[in-house]
Design a protein around this motif. Structure first.
Motif, PDB file in Angstrom:
ATOM      1  N   GLN A   1      46.413  35.374  46.558  1.00 32.06           N
ATOM      2  CA  GLN A   1      46.037  36.025  47.806  1.00 32.06           C
ATOM      3  C   GLN A   1      46.371  35.167  49.019  1.00 32.06           C
ATOM      4  O   GLN A   1      46.045  35.526  50.142  1.00 32.06           O
ATOM      5  CB  GLN A   1      44.546  36.354  47.788  1.00 32.06           C
ATOM      6  CG  GLN A   1      44.199  37.362  46.705  1.00 32.06           C
ATOM      7  CD  GLN A   1      42.724  37.662  46.690  1.00 32.06           C
ATOM      8  OE1 GLN A   1      42.241  38.451  47.495  1.00 32.06           O
ATOM      9  NE2 GLN A   1      42.009  37.014  45.789  1.00 32.06           N
TER      10      GLN A   1
ATOM     11  N   GLU B   1      43.417  31.048  39.999  1.00 31.79           N
ATOM     12  CA  GLU B   1      43.354  31.998  41.117  1.00 31.79           C
ATOM     13  C   GLU B   1      44.156  33.254  40.797  1.00 31.79           C
ATOM     14  O   GLU B   1      43.721  34.369  41.085  1.00 31.79           O
ATOM     15  CB  GLU B   1      43.932  31.374  42.385  1.00 31.79           C
ATOM     16  CG  GLU B   1      42.996  30.541  43.175  1.00 31.79           C
ATOM     17  CD  GLU B   1      43.633  30.106  44.495  1.00 31.79           C
ATOM     18  OE1 GLU B   1      44.019  30.979  45.304  1.00 31.79           O
ATOM     19  OE2 GLU B   1      43.744  28.879  44.704  1.00 31.79           O
TER      20      GLU B   1
ATOM     21  N   GLU C   1      42.346  35.642  38.570  1.00 33.32           N
ATOM     22  CA  GLU C   1      41.379  36.471  39.297  1.00 33.32           C
ATOM     23  C   GLU C   1      42.074  37.666  39.952  1.00 33.32           C
ATOM     24  O   GLU C   1      41.509  38.759  40.012  1.00 33.32           O
ATOM     25  CB  GLU C   1      40.610  35.643  40.321  1.00 33.32           C
ATOM     26  CG  GLU C   1      39.685  34.615  39.691  1.00 33.32           C
ATOM     27  CD  GLU C   1      38.686  35.234  38.721  1.00 33.32           C
ATOM     28  OE1 GLU C   1      38.111  36.293  39.034  1.00 33.32           O
ATOM     29  OE2 GLU C   1      38.482  34.652  37.634  1.00 33.32           O
ATOM     30  N   VAL C   2      43.292  37.471  40.426  1.00 38.34           N
ATOM     31  CA  VAL C   2      44.078  38.593  40.947  1.00 38.34           C
ATOM     32  C   VAL C   2      44.322  39.603  39.830  1.00 38.34           C
ATOM     33  O   VAL C   2      44.188  40.815  40.018  1.00 38.34           O
ATOM     34  CB  VAL C   2      45.410  38.102  41.567  1.00 38.34           C
ATOM     35  CG1 VAL C   2      46.356  39.264  41.839  1.00 38.34           C
ATOM     36  CG2 VAL C   2      45.138  37.315  42.838  1.00 38.34           C
TER      37      VAL C   2
ATOM     38  N   GLN D   1      42.466  40.235  37.501  1.00 34.21           N
ATOM     39  CA  GLN D   1      41.190  40.917  37.244  1.00 34.21           C
ATOM     40  C   GLN D   1      40.794  41.829  38.413  1.00 34.21           C
ATOM     41  O   GLN D   1      39.749  42.457  38.364  1.00 34.21           O
ATOM     42  CB  GLN D   1      40.081  39.890  36.995  1.00 34.21           C
ATOM     43  CG  GLN D   1      40.331  38.993  35.787  1.00 34.21           C
ATOM     44  CD  GLN D   1      40.581  39.760  34.514  1.00 34.21           C
ATOM     45  OE1 GLN D   1      41.702  39.890  34.057  1.00 34.21           O
ATOM     46  NE2 GLN D   1      39.535  40.317  33.948  1.00 34.21           N
TER      47      GLN D   1
ATOM     48  N   ALA E   1      40.628  40.811  41.860  1.00 35.53           N
ATOM     49  CA  ALA E   1      39.969  40.144  42.982  1.00 35.53           C
ATOM     50  C   ALA E   1      40.556  40.566  44.327  1.00 35.53           C
ATOM     51  O   ALA E   1      39.839  40.672  45.319  1.00 35.53           O
ATOM     52  CB  ALA E   1      40.060  38.619  42.836  1.00 35.53           C
ATOM     53  N   HIS E   2      41.848  40.817  44.376  1.00 33.88           N
ATOM     54  CA  HIS E   2      42.502  41.188  45.639  1.00 33.88           C
ATOM     55  C   HIS E   2      42.064  42.551  46.133  1.00 33.88           C
ATOM     56  O   HIS E   2      42.262  42.886  47.297  1.00 33.88           O
ATOM     57  CB  HIS E   2      44.018  41.149  45.464  1.00 33.88           C
ATOM     58  CG  HIS E   2      44.523  42.148  44.469  1.00 33.88           C
ATOM     59  ND1 HIS E   2      44.214  42.076  43.118  1.00 33.88           N
ATOM     60  CD2 HIS E   2      45.286  43.250  44.627  1.00 33.88           C
ATOM     61  CE1 HIS E   2      44.778  43.087  42.485  1.00 33.88           C
ATOM     62  NE2 HIS E   2      45.431  43.815  43.385  1.00 33.88           N
TER      63      HIS E   2
ATOM     64  N   ASN F   1      39.027  43.549  46.418  1.00 31.82           N
ATOM     65  CA  ASN F   1      37.729  43.421  47.081  1.00 31.82           C
ATOM     66  C   ASN F   1      37.745  42.541  48.311  1.00 31.82           C
ATOM     67  O   ASN F   1      36.719  42.303  48.900  1.00 31.82           O
ATOM     68  CB  ASN F   1      36.696  42.877  46.090  1.00 31.82           C
ATOM     69  CG  ASN F   1      36.550  43.766  44.880  1.00 31.82           C
ATOM     70  OD1 ASN F   1      36.591  44.990  44.998  1.00 31.82           O
ATOM     71  ND2 ASN F   1      36.416  43.164  43.721  1.00 31.82           N
ATOM     72  N   ARG F   2      38.919  42.030  48.661  1.00 30.73           N
ATOM     73  CA  ARG F   2      39.000  41.111  49.801  1.00 30.73           C
ATOM     74  C   ARG F   2      39.933  41.663  50.850  1.00 30.73           C
ATOM     75  O   ARG F   2      40.896  42.366  50.528  1.00 30.73           O
ATOM     76  CB  ARG F   2      39.518  39.746  49.333  1.00 30.73           C
ATOM     77  CG  ARG F   2      38.539  39.088  48.352  1.00 30.73           C
ATOM     78  CD  ARG F   2      39.027  37.774  47.892  1.00 30.73           C
ATOM     79  NE  ARG F   2      38.943  36.809  48.975  1.00 30.73           N
ATOM     80  CZ  ARG F   2      39.347  35.563  48.857  1.00 30.73           C
ATOM     81  NH1 ARG F   2      39.849  35.138  47.732  1.00 30.73           N
ATOM     82  NH2 ARG F   2      39.259  34.723  49.852  1.00 30.73           N
TER      83      ARG F   2
END
Length: 127
Positions: A70, A111, A114-115, A117, A119-120, A122-123
């Protein structure tokens, strides 16, 4: 040879040093959590629950690959990075020695995992 690509086919006839680089890359990713493989002629992609997050292409003398973050990062392993979407940057790496798969590299893969999964999702987009 068939058109079916496998991890084993990618590693076939590669020098032990390159196989060791690939094995270390996979060990780093495995520490992050479960993932699946999507194997194509050009690369072995590691997929999280939402999307691919990293990949590798074993070569004759090196391991090339990519991971999605991200944010943009820089290091000796990074050949180039560029925006992939509004929220993601793709980083292309090249490693030729095991010591290049260091703590910084492992943190980037964590990191990227998490992407994979989601994560991107939600941000907010990076500025």
């Amino acid at each position: 040879m068939s058109d079916d690509w496998t991890v084993e086919r990618h590693l076939e006839d590669k020098p032990a040093e390159v196989v060791a680089l690939y094995d270390r890359f996979i060990a780093i990713a495995t520490r992050c959590g479960p993932f699946t493989y999507a194997v194509a002629k050009t690369a072995i992609t590691l997929k999280g629950s939402h999307r691919g997050f990293a990949g590798a292409a074993p070569g004759a003398t090196r391991l090339d690959g990519y991971f999605d973050l991200q944010r943009q990062v820089d290091g000796p392993q990074i050949r180039r990075s560029s925006p992939y979407t509004r929220k993601l940057f793709v980083h292309h790496f090249r490693v030729t020695h095991l010591d290049q798969l260091d703590d910084d590299f492992a943190a980037w893969i964590a990191e990227a995992y998490e992407v994979g999964q989601g994560a991107h999702l939600n941000r907010p987009a990076a500025p």
